[in-house]
Write a protein that holds these residues in place. Structure first.
Motif, PDB file in Angstrom:
ATOM      1  N   UNK A 416      58.679 -15.083  66.167  1.00 32.77           N
ATOM      2  CA  UNK A 416      58.549 -15.135  64.712  1.00 32.77           C
ATOM      3  C   UNK A 416      58.194 -13.756  64.151  1.00 32.77           C
ATOM      4  N   UNK A 417      57.283 -13.054  64.812  1.00 33.80           N
ATOM      5  CA  UNK A 417      56.912 -11.712  64.349  1.00 33.80           C
ATOM      6  C   UNK A 417      58.066 -10.738  64.492  1.00 33.80           C
ATOM      7  N   UNK A 418      58.817 -10.869  65.578  1.00 28.93           N
ATOM      8  CA  UNK A 418      59.935  -9.975  65.793  1.00 28.93           C
ATOM      9  C   UNK A 418      61.016 -10.180  64.731  1.00 28.93           C
ATOM     10  N   UNK A 419      61.315 -11.436  64.404  1.00 23.72           N
ATOM     11  CA  UNK A 419      62.317 -11.724  63.379  1.00 23.72           C
ATOM     12  C   UNK A 419      61.851 -11.183  62.027  1.00 23.72           C
ATOM     13  N   UNK A 420      60.567 -11.330  61.731  1.00 23.81           N
ATOM     14  CA  UNK A 420      60.036 -10.795  60.476  1.00 23.81           C
ATOM     15  C   UNK A 420      60.175  -9.277  60.433  1.00 23.81           C
ATOM     16  N   UNK A 421      59.869  -8.628  61.552  1.00 25.65           N
ATOM     17  CA  UNK A 421      59.889  -7.172  61.610  1.00 25.65           C
ATOM     18  C   UNK A 421      61.310  -6.631  61.509  1.00 25.65           C
ATOM     19  N   UNK A 422      62.212  -7.146  62.358  1.00 21.53           N
ATOM     20  CA  UNK A 422      63.568  -6.611  62.406  1.00 21.53           C
ATOM     21  C   UNK A 422      64.492  -7.262  61.365  1.00 21.53           C
ATOM     22  N   UNK A 423      64.448  -8.582  61.291  1.00 24.10           N
ATOM     23  CA  UNK A 423      65.413  -9.292  60.469  1.00 24.10           C
ATOM     24  C   UNK A 423      65.082  -9.305  58.994  1.00 24.10           C
ATOM     25  N   UNK A 424      63.813  -9.554  58.652  1.00 24.66           N
ATOM     26  CA  UNK A 424      63.411  -9.686  57.252  1.00 24.66           C
ATOM     27  C   UNK A 424      62.778  -8.419  56.685  1.00 24.66           C
ATOM     28  N   UNK A 425      62.613  -7.404  57.519  1.00 22.79           N
ATOM     29  CA  UNK A 425      62.091  -6.136  57.024  1.00 22.79           C
ATOM     30  C   UNK A 425      60.635  -6.181  56.603  1.00 22.79           C
ATOM     31  N   UNK A 426      59.844  -7.080  57.197  1.00 23.75           N
ATOM     32  CA  UNK A 426      58.423  -7.171  56.865  1.00 23.75           C
ATOM     33  C   UNK A 426      57.721  -5.917  57.391  1.00 23.75           C
ATOM     34  N   UNK A 427      57.083  -5.114  56.531  1.00 23.95           N
ATOM     35  CA  UNK A 427      56.435  -3.887  57.002  1.00 23.95           C
ATOM     36  C   UNK A 427      55.124  -4.138  57.739  1.00 23.95           C
ATOM     37  N   UNK A 428      54.650  -5.403  57.732  1.00 23.44           N
ATOM     38  CA  UNK A 428      53.334  -5.675  58.304  1.00 23.44           C
ATOM     39  C   UNK A 428      53.386  -6.707  59.427  1.00 23.44           C
ATOM     40  N   UNK A 429      54.539  -6.853  60.092  1.00 22.44           N
ATOM     41  CA  UNK A 429      54.638  -7.765  61.237  1.00 22.44           C
ATOM     42  C   UNK A 429      54.207  -7.023  62.499  1.00 22.44           C
ATOM     43  N   UNK A 430      53.509  -7.718  63.379  1.00 22.45           N
ATOM     44  CA  UNK A 430      53.005  -7.061  64.589  1.00 22.45           C
ATOM     45  C   UNK A 430      53.028  -8.041  65.760  1.00 22.45           C
ATOM     46  N   UNK A 431      54.046  -7.960  66.642  1.00 18.63           N
ATOM     47  CA  UNK A 431      54.102  -8.828  67.826  1.00 18.63           C
ATOM     48  C   UNK A 431      53.164  -8.305  68.915  1.00 18.63           C
ATOM     49  N   UNK A 432      51.892  -8.552  68.745  1.00 13.69           N
ATOM     50  CA  UNK A 432      50.880  -7.944  69.604  1.00 13.69           C
ATOM     51  C   UNK A 432      50.913  -8.405  71.044  1.00 13.69           C
ATOM     52  N   UNK A 433      51.567  -9.530  71.351  1.00 17.86           N
ATOM     53  CA  UNK A 433      51.646  -9.987  72.740  1.00 17.86           C
ATOM     54  C   UNK A 433      52.799  -9.348  73.497  1.00 17.86           C
ATOM     55  N   UNK A 434      53.599  -8.538  72.840  1.00 22.33           N
ATOM     56  CA  UNK A 434      54.739  -7.892  73.490  1.00 22.33           C
ATOM     57  C   UNK A 434      54.262  -7.003  74.634  1.00 22.33           C
ATOM     58  N   UNK A 435      54.948  -7.097  75.761  1.00 25.10           N
ATOM     59  CA  UNK A 435      54.530  -6.359  76.940  1.00 25.10           C
ATOM     60  C   UNK A 435      54.611  -4.853  76.716  1.00 25.10           C
ATOM     61  N   UNK A 436      55.668  -4.398  76.038  1.00 21.62           N
ATOM     62  CA  UNK A 436      55.795  -2.966  75.785  1.00 21.62           C
ATOM     63  C   UNK A 436      54.658  -2.427  74.944  1.00 21.62           C
TER      64      UNK A 436
END
Length: 500
Positions: A416-436
């Motif tokens: 959900x955070x990734x889609x917000x960040x990349x797809x919807x252009x949300x400037x404040x999305x943060x997928x903090x569990x991402x391994x990278x």
């Protein structure tokens, strides 16, 4: 709007950072300009400032022929803000008013046309029709300058309802006839049948990182890189198109091969969102550059952008495919979906053969090349878009979209955070569990604990998407295993958490 003094100082210093943020109109000449226009500095008493070109046009001013104020990077406000005005601007750019009228725009935003008009006039200085009219005038100018289309074809391709309306608008906005606009064009270059645009951006722009992101996850049949040019197929509102994007000095050259010229404006807007051309890098660097942890990363890459998407639904599908697999494996699976479920191009070009599958085609798919649990998530995602339960349009309410995504089976906070960040252009999305992201933070001395990472990210609001991009890029440059995604899609060994 900034104060009059702030606006006037920006014009005094010819500060190009304000181009697209504000427009100056001069009462003694009846012309409006971008702040960096090299024309003579107007007196204070003759200066008026507006938030949009449409507002200046509504006030009776015409566009400067020297600085072309409609050809500036868009205001980053429409990317940063999630309110109704920003959502309306994104939908206007996508051509909703031309296709569905003001009533359709208002319905998408949940307002009556009258209430929406009052709100936009209050916020932007112009109502929906004026905003759409300014967009049509800009599109028409581009077509007049870059194509040999007959004037009548230009009028209808730009979205005008009649040639008379087209002629009146061009005279009002540019103080010239359509023929004079075409004859005055200073850009003459071979196009080979494409419509060629220059998409400006605010420097600095880290072109290499954006192009590495695009090249690192090319989907066969859908995308390719030819030297410095990124090419892809996309399905637009009236037909398919091939987009060709090549970086230049201060702009990106955009060549569009469209099945239907009415899609020109939305196609250009999607390219801008994909490359994040309307960002304000100076503002981001000023905020995040003060952070003791992120500051060195930001100063090392002041022009880093957050690559976006030409289609949020496509981004969501690719994010689901990328759960728990590598980037290359995700691209391979996406390529199989493209060749099996997408419409073929009427005129294939190079290795480009198909557009991306529609929500309707994937919602009805019975067998997909992925595990059953992920297939269930993907078909539920597509079905939600088809039913209208999930809005992934440019004007989507980000909070509602996030809640709808998380309600889907097998789709948790990371996706959900990734889609917000990349797809919807949300400037404040943060997928903090991402391994990278986690490995990059560990390298920077942060404890690898979800609560600690979440607490740390709070101080990066409201620009956490930029923080995530800097962390991904830092991990990639450091060669961290699992950190080279430079964007989150398909980070290897990532675990989503299968929701019921």
């Amino acid at each position: 709007m900034p104060s009059f003094e702030q606006c006037y100082r920006a014009v005094e210093s010819r500060d190009s950072r304000f181009d697209g943020w504000i427009y100056i109109a001069v009462t003694s000449t009846g012309i409006y300009c971008r702040p960096s226009c090299p024309a003579t500095m107007p007196k204070r008493q003759n200066s008026r400032f507006y938030a949009t070109a449409a507002a200046a046009q509504e006030a009776g001013f015409r566009a400067c022929r020297r600085c072309l104020p409609d050809a500036v990077p868009g205001s980053p406000e429409w990317d940063l803000r999630a309110d109704v005005a920003a959502r309306a601007m994104r939908l206007v750019d996508d051509g909703v008013v031309e296709r569905e009228g003001v009533g359709g725009l208002a319905a998408r935003l949940g307002y009556t046309p009258r209430h929406l008009g009052r709100l936009l006039v209050s916020e932007l200085g112009a109502g929906p029709l004026a905003l759409a009219r300014a967009r049509r005038a800009h599109t028409a100018r581009l077509l007049l300058e870059t194509t040999a289309l007959p004037i009548t074809d230009v009028a209808f391709a730009a979205g005008f309802g009649s040639v008379r309306q087209f002629n009146d608008t061009i005279r009002t906005v540019f103080a010239s006839t359509p023929t004079e606009v075409r004859q005055a064009s200073r850009r003459k270059e071979p196009t080979n049948g494409a419509v060629v645009l220059r998409l400006p951006y605010r420097p600095p722009y880290d072109v290499d990182s954006v192009w590495r992101y695009l090249q690192g996850r090319l989907v066969p049949g859908l995308e390719e890189v030819d030297g410095p040019t990124y090419r892809r197929a996309v399905q637009l509102h009236h037909g398919a198109a091939i987009l060709e994007l090549t970086p230049g000095d201060g702009f990106v050259r955009c060549a569009l091969r469209l099945d239907d010229l009415r899609d020109l404006g939305p196609a250009a807007a999607r390219c801008r969102r994909l490359l994040h051309l309307d960002a304000d890098p100076a503002g981001v660097a000023e905020v995040l550059g003060r952070d003791p942890l992120l500051g060195p990363l930001v100063r090392a890459r002041p022009g880093l952008r957050v690559p976006g998407s030409v289609d949020p639904f496509e981004t969501a599908v690719r994010a689901v495919i990328g759960q728990q697999v590598s980037v290359s494996a995700a691209a391979t699976v996406a390529g199989r979906l493209v060749t099996t479920y997408a419409d073929p191009l009427a005129h294939p070009s190079g290795s480009l053969t198909h557009t991306f599958p529609t929500a309707e085609s994937l919602a009805s798919a019975d067998r997909l090349p992925m595990p059953k649990a992920r297939t269930r998530t993907l078909t539920a995602l597509a079905a939600g878009v088809v039913r209208g339960d999930l809005d992934l349009s440019p004007g989507a309410d980000q909070a509602e979209a996030d809640a709808a995504l998380r309600a889907l089976p097998g789709l948790g906070p990371w996706t959900a955070s990734y889609v917000a960040l990349r797809g919807l252009g949300d400037p404040d999305a943060f997928p903090g569990t991402d391994l990278g992201i986690r490995r990059a933070l560990v390298r920077l001395g942060v404890e690898d604990q979800p609560q600690a990472i979440a607490a740390l990210a709070e101080r990066w609001r409201p620009l956490r998407s930029y923080a995530a991009q800097h962390l991904w890029t830092h991990g990639s440059a450091a060669g961290l295993d699992g950190g080279g995604e430079t964007g989150g899609l398909g980070t290897k060994n990532h675990h989503e958490g299968q929701a019921a």
